[in-house]
Write a protein that holds these residues in place. Structure first.
Motif, PDB file in Angstrom:
ATOM      1  N   VAL A   1       0.836  -1.210   0.000  1.00 60.34           N
ATOM      2  CA  VAL A   1       0.000   0.000   0.000  1.00 60.34           C
ATOM      3  C   VAL A   1       0.865   1.253   0.000  1.00 60.34           C
ATOM      4  O   VAL A   1       2.069   1.201   0.196  1.00 60.34           O
ATOM      5  CB  VAL A   1      -0.954   0.020   1.224  1.00 60.34           C
ATOM      6  N   GLU A   2       0.192   2.388  -0.226  1.00 55.39           N
ATOM      7  CA  GLU A   2       0.876   3.680  -0.339  1.00 55.39           C
ATOM      8  C   GLU A   2       1.352   4.198   1.013  1.00 55.39           C
ATOM      9  O   GLU A   2       2.456   4.723   1.142  1.00 55.39           O
ATOM     10  CB  GLU A   2      -0.142   4.682  -0.916  1.00 55.39           C
ATOM     11  N   ALA A   3       0.476   4.084   2.017  1.00 55.13           N
ATOM     12  CA  ALA A   3       0.784   4.654   3.330  1.00 55.13           C
ATOM     13  C   ALA A   3       0.061   3.861   4.413  1.00 55.13           C
ATOM     14  O   ALA A   3      -0.982   3.263   4.151  1.00 55.13           O
ATOM     15  CB  ALA A   3       0.334   6.110   3.387  1.00 55.13           C
ATOM     16  N   SER A   4       0.635   3.862   5.609  1.00 58.90           N
ATOM     17  CA  SER A   4      -0.056   3.177   6.702  1.00 58.90           C
ATOM     18  C   SER A   4       0.169   3.920   8.007  1.00 58.90           C
ATOM     19  O   SER A   4       1.142   4.647   8.170  1.00 58.90           O
ATOM     20  CB  SER A   4       0.424   1.734   6.823  1.00 58.90           C
ATOM     21  N   TYR A   5      -0.775   3.733   8.923  1.00 56.26           N
ATOM     22  CA  TYR A   5      -0.741   4.407  10.222  1.00 56.26           C
ATOM     23  C   TYR A   5      -1.213   3.402  11.254  1.00 56.26           C
ATOM     24  O   TYR A   5      -2.261   2.771  11.095  1.00 56.26           O
ATOM     25  CB  TYR A   5      -1.664   5.620  10.188  1.00 56.26           C
ATOM     26  N   CYS A   6      -0.423   3.219  12.300  1.00 60.36           N
ATOM     27  CA  CYS A   6      -0.766   2.218  13.327  1.00 60.36           C
ATOM     28  C   CYS A   6      -1.846   2.770  14.253  1.00 60.36           C
ATOM     29  O   CYS A   6      -1.620   3.722  14.992  1.00 60.36           O
ATOM     30  CB  CYS A   6       0.479   1.841  14.120  1.00 60.36           C
ATOM     31  N   LEU A   7      -3.019   2.160  14.180  1.00 61.42           N
ATOM     32  CA  LEU A   7      -4.140   2.599  15.014  1.00 61.42           C
ATOM     33  C   LEU A   7      -3.903   2.158  16.450  1.00 61.42           C
ATOM     34  O   LEU A   7      -4.120   2.906  17.395  1.00 61.42           O
ATOM     35  CB  LEU A   7      -5.439   2.000  14.468  1.00 61.42           C
ATOM     36  N   SER A   8      -3.461   0.920  16.603  1.00 61.09           N
ATOM     37  CA  SER A   8      -3.139   0.401  17.932  1.00 61.09           C
ATOM     38  C   SER A   8      -2.190  -0.779  17.784  1.00 61.09           C
ATOM     39  O   SER A   8      -2.209  -1.487  16.778  1.00 61.09           O
ATOM     40  CB  SER A   8      -4.420  -0.027  18.645  1.00 61.09           C
TER      41      SER A   8
END
Ligand code: TXA
Ligand code: MG
Length: 337
Positions: free
Chosen positions: A274-281
């Motif tokens: 994927v292009e970008a990711s962000y750790c939610l938890s």
């Protein structure tokens, strides 16, 4: 230019409010866009700055219970009990107001108003030094994700408001629980948040919920509930919390710029695709996910993704509030694996 202030500048912030200017300030839920609740012109500036529809009433923020009593008529015992237990904190109470005490711009012409005592030192000091009620919707452009950092406020409102008081990241990350106490013996949750229905049960007669996702044709009880909300520019789609479901989701949007807002194990497995990711938890912790949700949406928007796949949480406890925001930001869009 909007002035960035800190705790040592509190007098300056108070003076802005006294002059009818707008000051954003940190609360434990999200940043609020503050204005003098008794000054019609100042309140109207809030609607203009946010691009907020005038029929969506505001929450009056107070620094103690007595300040609220000055505005309210027929104060029910339940309000006292809930304030005793949860104030300062993420609980907003809708109560009947004395006629003429607040401008119509605050209440949208309703015979009621919403009140909350926020739980950060800066917000309490600001309101207390100011001396009476301060209206404060979330300090974002109407429709976009709420701000949990002063940077978010500046992103949306720089140059439009007088100042933002910086107090770091909001602890809870989703807006307060709104509960209607205007019907005797009943507490109706209009917007779920960190104070859950289980926490209210046993304290006040009957606890009901009226926070479903309303469509445009209905007249909802909390007028704010009828608008598209909390939405980034990207499409948001909710996905079951499994690597497998996320993998299928990613495949289904092949060719588009994809962002992931999910647990560490899911990101580890699919980050490369994927292009970008962000750790939610890290470990599917609902408290952590709630605190980070809006920041994650904003972060992925910055990365210019076209679609955001966000990890679903169970609708229990704080998860009810988080899922309410997630459903709204996605237009109730779930990925069918
Ligand atoms: O956590 C929060 O509540 C944040 C922080 C800044 O305190 N504020 C916030 O404000 O979320 P806002 O304006 O974004 O949301 C206020 C909600 C809306 O859904 C509005 O319709 C509802 O409260 N509300 C306000 N007055 C009401 C009333 N008299 N009756 C029913 N709902 C009301
Ligand atoms: Mg809002």
């Amino acid at each position: 230019m909007t002035k960035k202030l800190t705790g040592k500048d509190i007098e300056e912030a108070v003076n802005f409010l006294k002059n009818g200017e707008l000051v954003a300030f940190p609360t434990e839920t999200v940043y609020g866009l503050g204005a003098d609740a008794e000054n019609d012109e100042a309140v109207k500036k809030v609607f203009t700055a946010k691009g907020r529809p005038m029929d969506n009433p505001l929450i009056v923020h107070v620094s103690d219970f007595e300040m609220m009593e000055g505005y309210v008529e027929d104060l029910p015992q339940s309000a006292r009990i809930l304030a005793e237990k949860f104030w300062p904190g993420p609980l907003t109470m809708v109560l009947k107001v004395k006629p003429e005490r607040l401008p119509k711009s605050v209440t949208a012409g309703l015979p009621t108003a919403a009140f909350r005592m926020p739980n950060t030192e800066l917000s309490l000091e600001l309101i207390q030094k100011f001396g009476h009620g301060v209206v404060a919707p979330s300090a974002n452009t109407s429709g976009f994700p709420s701000p949990t950092k002063s940077e978010h406020v500046l992103h949306d409102l720089n140059g439009v408001i007088a100042a933002v008081l910086d107090g770091g990241e909001s602890e809870i990350g989703i807006e307060s629980t709104v509960v209607d106490l205007t019907v005797h013996g009943v507490a109706t949750i209009l917007r779920p948040g960190a104070i859950t229905s289980d926490m209210l049960k046993g304290l006040v007669g009957h606890v009901g919920v009226d926070a479903h996702l309303t469509d445009e044709k209905e007249t909802p009880k909390a007028p704010g509930m009828k608008y598209t909300h909390y939405s980034p520019n990207a499409r948001v789609i909710i996905v079951q919390p499994s690597i497998d479901a996320f993998r299928q989701a990613v495949v289904s949007e092949k060719g588009n710029r994809i962002g992931l807002l999910a647990d560490a194990d899911i990101l580890d497995a699919l980050k490369g695709e994927v292009e970008a990711s962000y750790c939610l938890s890290e470990f599917h912790n609902v408290k952590y996910a709630s605190k980070r949700f809006y920041d994650g949406l904003r972060n992925l928007d910055e990365a210019k993704v076209e679609v955001i796949f966000v990890e679903e949480y169970q609708e229990i406890g704080l998860g009810v509030g988080l899922m309410n925001r997630m459903k709204k930001s996605s237009g109730n869009h779930f990925f069918k694996a």
